[in-house]
Design a protein around this motif. Structure first.
Motif, PDB file in Angstrom:
ATOM      1  N   SER A  69       0.280 -64.141   6.510  1.00  0.00           N
ATOM      2  CA  SER A  69       0.590 -65.480   7.016  1.00  0.00           C
ATOM      3  C   SER A  69      -0.055 -66.551   6.156  1.00  0.00           C
ATOM      4  O   SER A  69       0.563 -67.567   5.842  1.00  0.00           O
ATOM      5  N   VAL A  70      -1.288 -66.330   5.767  1.00  0.00           N
ATOM      6  CA  VAL A  70      -1.964 -67.295   4.906  1.00  0.00           C
ATOM      7  C   VAL A  70      -1.276 -67.342   3.546  1.00  0.00           C
ATOM      8  O   VAL A  70      -1.064 -68.406   2.974  1.00  0.00           O
ATOM      9  N   LEU A  71      -0.877 -66.184   3.057  1.00  0.00           N
ATOM     10  CA  LEU A  71      -0.182 -66.155   1.774  1.00  0.00           C
ATOM     11  C   LEU A  71       1.141 -66.904   1.856  1.00  0.00           C
ATOM     12  O   LEU A  71       1.502 -67.649   0.957  1.00  0.00           O
ATOM     13  N   ALA A  72       1.858 -66.719   2.944  1.00  0.00           N
ATOM     14  CA  ALA A  72       3.130 -67.422   3.105  1.00  0.00           C
ATOM     15  C   ALA A  72       2.912 -68.924   3.197  1.00  0.00           C
ATOM     16  O   ALA A  72       3.659 -69.703   2.608  1.00  0.00           O
ATOM     17  N   LEU A  73       1.877 -69.329   3.890  1.00  0.00           N
ATOM     18  CA  LEU A  73       1.570 -70.749   3.999  1.00  0.00           C
ATOM     19  C   LEU A  73       1.277 -71.324   2.618  1.00  0.00           C
ATOM     20  O   LEU A  73       1.727 -72.411   2.282  1.00  0.00           O
ATOM     21  N   ALA A  74       0.552 -70.588   1.824  1.00  0.00           N
ATOM     22  CA  ALA A  74       0.198 -71.074   0.490  1.00  0.00           C
ATOM     23  C   ALA A  74       1.419 -71.207  -0.406  1.00  0.00           C
ATOM     24  O   ALA A  74       1.428 -72.013  -1.332  1.00  0.00           O
ATOM     25  N   ALA A  75       2.448 -70.455  -0.139  1.00  0.00           N
ATOM     26  CA  ALA A  75       3.645 -70.488  -0.974  1.00  0.00           C
ATOM     27  C   ALA A  75       4.575 -71.642  -0.638  1.00  0.00           C
ATOM     28  O   ALA A  75       5.476 -71.962  -1.403  1.00  0.00           O
ATOM     29  N   GLN A  76       4.377 -72.288   0.499  1.00  0.00           N
ATOM     30  CA  GLN A  76       5.248 -73.384   0.914  1.00  0.00           C
ATOM     31  C   GLN A  76       5.070 -74.585  -0.004  1.00  0.00           C
ATOM     32  O   GLN A  76       4.033 -74.751  -0.628  1.00  0.00           O
ATOM     33  N   GLN A  77       6.091 -75.433  -0.044  1.00  0.00           N
ATOM     34  CA  GLN A  77       6.036 -76.667  -0.822  1.00  0.00           C
ATOM     35  C   GLN A  77       5.037 -77.618  -0.190  1.00  0.00           C
ATOM     36  O   GLN A  77       4.916 -77.698   1.012  1.00  0.00           O
ATOM     37  N   THR A  78       4.335 -78.385  -1.015  1.00  0.00           N
ATOM     38  CA  THR A  78       3.418 -79.399  -0.524  1.00  0.00           C
ATOM     39  C   THR A  78       4.211 -80.630  -0.129  1.00  0.00           C
ATOM     40  O   THR A  78       5.098 -81.052  -0.834  1.00  0.00           O
ATOM     41  N   SER A  79       3.872 -81.196   1.018  1.00  0.00           N
ATOM     42  CA  SER A  79       4.501 -82.436   1.440  1.00  0.00           C
ATOM     43  C   SER A  79       3.539 -83.200   2.328  1.00  0.00           C
ATOM     44  O   SER A  79       2.679 -82.606   2.959  1.00  0.00           O
ATOM     45  N   PRO A  80       3.657 -84.535   2.401  1.00  0.00           N
ATOM     46  CA  PRO A  80       2.754 -85.309   3.249  1.00  0.00           C
ATOM     47  C   PRO A  80       2.808 -84.896   4.708  1.00  0.00           C
ATOM     48  O   PRO A  80       1.844 -85.036   5.433  1.00  0.00           O
ATOM     49  N   ALA A  81       3.938 -84.369   5.143  1.00  0.00           N
ATOM     50  CA  ALA A  81       4.066 -83.964   6.540  1.00  0.00           C
ATOM     51  C   ALA A  81       3.237 -82.727   6.845  1.00  0.00           C
ATOM     52  O   ALA A  81       3.025 -82.389   7.995  1.00  0.00           O
ATOM     53  N   ASN A  82       2.768 -82.045   5.803  1.00  0.00           N
ATOM     54  CA  ASN A  82       2.012 -80.807   5.988  1.00  0.00           C
ATOM     55  C   ASN A  82       0.508 -81.034   5.856  1.00  0.00           C
ATOM     56  O   ASN A  82      -0.184 -80.228   5.274  1.00  0.00           O
ATOM     57  N   ALA A  83       0.005 -82.119   6.381  1.00  0.00           N
ATOM     58  CA  ALA A  83      -1.428 -82.403   6.313  1.00  0.00           C
ATOM     59  C   ALA A  83      -2.195 -81.366   7.114  1.00  0.00           C
ATOM     60  O   ALA A  83      -1.670 -80.818   8.081  1.00  0.00           O
ATOM     61  N   PRO A  84      -3.446 -81.061   6.714  1.00  0.00           N
ATOM     62  CA  PRO A  84      -4.226 -80.077   7.456  1.00  0.00           C
ATOM     63  C   PRO A  84      -4.343 -80.471   8.926  1.00  0.00           C
ATOM     64  O   PRO A  84      -4.475 -81.637   9.263  1.00  0.00           O
ATOM     65  N   VAL A  85      -4.310 -79.458   9.772  1.00  0.00           N
ATOM     66  CA  VAL A  85      -4.369 -79.682  11.212  1.00  0.00           C
ATOM     67  C   VAL A  85      -5.662 -79.071  11.727  1.00  0.00           C
ATOM     68  O   VAL A  85      -5.975 -77.922  11.427  1.00  0.00           O
ATOM     69  N   ALA A  86      -6.387 -79.819  12.505  1.00  0.00           N
ATOM     70  CA  ALA A  86      -7.608 -79.302  13.106  1.00  0.00           C
ATOM     71  C   ALA A  86      -7.242 -78.337  14.224  1.00  0.00           C
ATOM     72  O   ALA A  86      -6.221 -78.507  14.884  1.00  0.00           O
ATOM     73  N   PRO A  87      -8.044 -77.299  14.410  1.00  0.00           N
ATOM     74  CA  PRO A  87      -7.764 -76.380  15.519  1.00  0.00           C
ATOM     75  C   PRO A  87      -7.685 -77.146  16.828  1.00  0.00           C
ATOM     76  O   PRO A  87      -8.468 -78.061  17.069  1.00  0.00           O
ATOM     77  N   THR A  88      -6.723 -76.752  17.659  1.00  0.00           N
ATOM     78  CA  THR A  88      -6.491 -77.487  18.895  1.00  0.00           C
ATOM     79  C   THR A  88      -7.275 -76.931  20.071  1.00  0.00           C
ATOM     80  O   THR A  88      -7.403 -77.596  21.082  1.00  0.00           O
ATOM     81  N   THR A  89      -7.767 -75.732  19.965  1.00  0.00           N
ATOM     82  CA  THR A  89      -8.497 -75.150  21.077  1.00  0.00           C
ATOM     83  C   THR A  89      -9.996 -75.306  20.855  1.00  0.00           C
ATOM     84  O   THR A  89     -10.470 -75.350  19.735  1.00  0.00           O
ATOM     85  N   SER A  90     -10.706 -75.387  21.939  1.00  0.00           N
ATOM     86  CA  SER A  90     -12.152 -75.471  21.856  1.00  0.00           C
ATOM     87  C   SER A  90     -12.674 -74.118  21.396  1.00  0.00           C
ATOM     88  O   SER A  90     -12.399 -73.099  22.016  1.00  0.00           O
ATOM     89  N   ALA A  91     -13.414 -74.129  20.301  1.00  0.00           N
ATOM     90  CA  ALA A  91     -13.920 -72.879  19.755  1.00  0.00           C
ATOM     91  C   ALA A  91     -15.334 -73.108  19.251  1.00  0.00           C
ATOM     92  O   ALA A  91     -15.728 -74.238  18.974  1.00  0.00           O
ATOM     93  N   PRO A  92     -16.097 -72.042  19.125  1.00  0.00           N
ATOM     94  CA  PRO A  92     -17.461 -72.193  18.652  1.00  0.00           C
ATOM     95  C   PRO A  92     -17.508 -72.792  17.252  1.00  0.00           C
ATOM     96  O   PRO A  92     -16.603 -72.586  16.451  1.00  0.00           O
ATOM     97  N   VAL A  93     -18.573 -73.532  16.998  1.00  0.00           N
ATOM     98  CA  VAL A  93     -18.808 -74.062  15.659  1.00  0.00           C
ATOM     99  C   VAL A  93     -19.346 -72.916  14.814  1.00  0.00           C
ATOM    100  O   VAL A  93     -20.216 -72.161  15.262  1.00  0.00           O
ATOM    101  N   LEU A  94     -18.824 -72.783  13.607  1.00  0.00           N
ATOM    102  CA  LEU A  94     -19.266 -71.706  12.736  1.00  0.00           C
ATOM    103  C   LEU A  94     -20.523 -72.105  11.980  1.00  0.00           C
ATOM    104  O   LEU A  94     -20.700 -73.265  11.609  1.00  0.00           O
TER     105      LEU A  94
END
Length: 125
Positions: free
Chosen positions: A7-32
């Motif tokens: 899945s990560v590899l497929a994401l990396a292969a996609q075209q870059t576009s402004p609509a594909n800005a990084p998205v913060a995780p939506t669920t509450s999760a522990p800080v690493l």
């Protein structure tokens, strides 16, 4: 785990576009912790680089082949993060997608990979 790597590899292969800005995780999760964040970032960077190598992309950075070693590092890293943090695969997948998105900037990927290659060697993979 291999499905998440792909899945990560497929994401990396996609075209870059402004609509594909990084998205913060939506669920509450522990800080690493710093080490965990670095491992997650390197798992994404190695996956992106392996994908670029696999597709022989013209902008692929020149590094040793990462195929199987990269997959093994990815799987071990994600399994350890699940065990150590209690994060779910879905939560980690969201974070990986955000990291992979950042590596569409090849300068950022090139700046990150030397430390990740060292991490890969240290992991004994």
């Amino acid at each position: 785990m291999i499905i998440h790597f792909l899945s990560v590899l497929a994401l990396a292969a996609q075209q870059t576009s402004p609509a594909n800005a990084p998205v913060a995780p939506t669920t509450s999760a522990p800080v690493l912790a710093l080490e965990q964040t670095a491992a997650l970032r390197c798992a994404a960077a190695i996956a992106v680089t392996a994908r670029l190598q696999e597709t022989e992309a013209s902008d692929a950075p020149t590094y040793p082949p990462l195929g199987e070693r990269g997959r093994e590092f990815f799987v071990r890293t994600i399994a350890k993060l699940i065990d150590d943090t209690g994060l779910t695969r879905e939560q980690l997948s969201d974070r990986l997608a955000s990291e992979a998105e950042l590596f569409r900037d090849r300068d950022r990927l090139s700046a990150t990979m030397p430390a990740c290659l060292l991490m890969l060697e240290t992991a004994g993979v």
